[in-house]
Design a protein around this motif. Structure first.
Motif, mmCIF file in Angstrom:
data_model
loop_
_atom_site.group_PDB
_atom_site.id
_atom_site.type_symbol
_atom_site.label_atom_id
_atom_site.label_comp_id
_atom_site.label_asym_id
_atom_site.label_seq_id
_atom_site.Cartn_x
_atom_site.Cartn_y
_atom_site.Cartn_z
ATOM 1 N N HIS A 56 0.723 4.834 0.439
ATOM 2 C CA HIS A 56 1.610 4.968 1.589
ATOM 3 C C HIS A 56 1.237 6.233 2.348
ATOM 4 N N ALA A 57 1.714 6.352 3.575
ATOM 5 C CA ALA A 57 1.320 7.466 4.427
ATOM 6 C C ALA A 57 2.527 8.086 5.118
ATOM 7 N N THR A 58 2.394 9.366 5.423
ATOM 8 C CA THR A 58 3.334 10.066 6.293
ATOM 9 C C THR A 58 2.521 10.588 7.467
ATOM 10 N N VAL A 59 3.150 10.634 8.637
ATOM 11 C CA VAL A 59 2.416 10.954 9.863
ATOM 12 C C VAL A 59 3.234 11.904 10.728
ATOM 13 N N VAL A 60 2.518 12.808 11.396
ATOM 14 C CA VAL A 60 3.109 13.630 12.445
ATOM 15 C C VAL A 60 2.331 13.327 13.720
ATOM 16 N N VAL A 61 3.047 12.837 14.729
ATOM 17 C CA VAL A 61 2.425 12.495 16.010
ATOM 18 C C VAL A 61 2.811 13.544 17.032
ATOM 19 N N HIS A 62 1.819 14.034 17.761
ATOM 20 C CA HIS A 62 2.043 14.992 18.841
ATOM 21 C C HIS A 62 1.221 14.534 20.034
ATOM 22 N N HIS A 63 1.903 14.115 21.087
ATOM 23 C CA HIS A 63 1.273 13.537 22.277
ATOM 24 C C HIS A 63 0.435 12.332 21.861
ATOM 25 N N GLU A 64 -0.839 12.359 22.081
ATOM 26 C CA GLU A 64 -1.713 11.212 21.760
ATOM 27 C C GLU A 64 -2.559 11.457 20.512
ATOM 28 N N THR A 65 -2.119 12.376 19.655
ATOM 29 C CA THR A 65 -2.868 12.673 18.431
ATOM 30 C C THR A 65 -1.953 12.525 17.213
ATOM 31 N N ALA A 66 -2.576 12.285 16.074
ATOM 32 C CA ALA A 66 -1.817 12.111 14.833
ATOM 33 C C ALA A 66 -2.479 12.892 13.706
ATOM 34 N N ARG A 67 -1.632 13.390 12.826
ATOM 35 C CA ARG A 67 -2.071 13.991 11.564
ATOM 36 C C ARG A 67 -1.458 13.142 10.460
ATOM 37 N N VAL A 68 -2.296 12.692 9.535
ATOM 38 C CA VAL A 68 -1.880 11.711 8.534
ATOM 39 C C VAL A 68 -2.043 12.298 7.140
ATOM 40 N N ARG A 69 -1.077 12.013 6.267
ATOM 41 C CA ARG A 69 -1.191 12.336 4.838
ATOM 42 C C ARG A 69 -1.012 11.024 4.088
ATOM 43 N N VAL A 70 -2.029 10.665 3.306
ATOM 44 C CA VAL A 70 -2.021 9.424 2.533
ATOM 45 C C VAL A 70 -1.805 9.777 1.065
ATOM 46 N N HIS A 71 -0.860 9.084 0.439
ATOM 47 C CA HIS A 71 -0.568 9.265 -0.989
ATOM 48 C C HIS A 71 -1.046 8.007 -1.701
ATOM 49 N N LEU A 72 -1.866 8.203 -2.757
ATOM 50 C CA LEU A 72 -2.363 7.030 -3.471
ATOM 51 C C LEU A 72 -2.605 7.334 -4.931
ATOM 52 N N GLU A 73 -2.737 6.256 -5.684
ATOM 53 C CA GLU A 73 -3.069 6.316 -7.103
ATOM 54 C C GLU A 73 -4.380 5.562 -7.295
ATOM 55 N N LEU A 74 -5.232 6.058 -8.191
ATOM 56 C CA LEU A 74 -6.541 5.450 -8.407
ATOM 57 C C LEU A 74 -6.749 5.136 -9.879
ATOM 58 N N ASP A 75 -7.677 4.202 -10.133
ATOM 59 C CA ASP A 75 -8.104 3.971 -11.498
ATOM 60 C C ASP A 75 -9.127 5.048 -11.855
ATOM 61 N N TYR A 76 -9.289 5.266 -13.159
ATOM 62 C CA TYR A 76 -10.207 6.307 -13.607
ATOM 63 C C TYR A 76 -10.964 5.775 -14.804
ATOM 64 N N PRO A 77 -12.221 5.972 -14.928
ATOM 65 C CA PRO A 77 -13.094 6.787 -14.086
ATOM 66 C C PRO A 77 -13.535 6.053 -12.819
ATOM 67 N N CYS A 78 -13.687 6.808 -11.768
ATOM 68 C CA CYS A 78 -14.217 6.305 -10.497
ATOM 69 C C CYS A 78 -14.728 7.503 -9.705
ATOM 70 N N ASP A 79 -15.441 7.242 -8.664
ATOM 71 C CA ASP A 79 -15.909 8.312 -7.779
ATOM 72 C C ASP A 79 -14.764 8.636 -6.818
ATOM 73 N N ILE A 80 -13.937 9.591 -7.195
ATOM 74 C CA ILE A 80 -12.729 9.918 -6.438
ATOM 75 C C ILE A 80 -13.078 10.382 -5.031
ATOM 76 N N GLY A 81 -14.074 11.225 -4.903
ATOM 77 C CA GLY A 81 -14.474 11.734 -3.586
ATOM 78 C C GLY A 81 -14.909 10.636 -2.632
ATOM 79 N N ALA A 82 -15.704 9.689 -3.132
ATOM 80 C CA ALA A 82 -16.185 8.587 -2.284
ATOM 81 C C ALA A 82 -15.038 7.690 -1.845
ATOM 82 N N ARG A 83 -14.116 7.425 -2.752
ATOM 83 C CA ARG A 83 -12.975 6.569 -2.390
ATOM 84 C C ARG A 83 -12.078 7.258 -1.370
ATOM 85 N N CYS A 84 -11.870 8.559 -1.518
ATOM 86 C CA CYS A 84 -11.063 9.309 -0.542
ATOM 87 C C CYS A 84 -11.749 9.346 0.820
ATOM 88 N N ARG A 85 -13.069 9.520 0.848
ATOM 89 C CA ARG A 85 -13.804 9.494 2.127
ATOM 90 C C ARG A 85 -13.658 8.136 2.801
#
Length: 127
Positions: A56-85
């Motif tokens: 799920h995500a939370t967002v702050v919108v200012h004019h025509e731009t957005a800042r997003v924070r995504v909260h997630l759970e992952l399986d492990y082991p996995c390439d966490i950095g690649a999945r986040c990218r």
């Protein structure tokens, strides 16, 4: 009779053209952008363990731009950095395409890692 005909002519006349800058604005609520970002994160993260919560995500919108924070759970082991990218990139693409907003930041917060189950074999340290 001339007053009746001038009223009829007035009704047939097209409405005046309003300049684009004076027509008003469309505002998309933060929660709508957050739902789109959350769905994009679900698409990007791929298959998750059954016990994992949906991203799920939370967002702050200012004019025509957005800042997003995504909260997630992952399986492990996995390439966490690649999945986040992959999540960051997909959220930027989908929010831009569907809402027309520039996403300045996507912060991915991994809330929990779920260890992979080895077909009924207990996981843990052995000596």
């Amino acid at each position: 009779m001339t007053s009746v005909s001038s009223g009829a002519e007035e009704l047939r006349r097209p409405p005046p053209v309003v300049a684009p800058g004076e027509r008003g604005a469309t505002r998309i609520a933060d929660r709508v952008v957050a739902k789109i970002a959350g769905q994009a994160a679900r698409e990007a993260v791929g298959e998750l363990p059954a016990e994992a919560a949906s991203p799920h995500a939370t967002v702050v919108v200012h004019h025509e731009t957005a800042r997003v924070r995504v909260h997630l759970e992952l399986d492990y082991p996995c390439d966490i950095g690649a999945r986040c990218r992959r999540v960051r990139r997909h959220v930027v693409e989908r929010v831009g395409a569907l809402v027309g907003m520039e996403v300045l930041e996507v912060a991915v917060q991994v809330e929990r890692l779920h260890p992979a189950q080895a077909h009924g074999v207990a996981q843990g340290r052995t000596r």
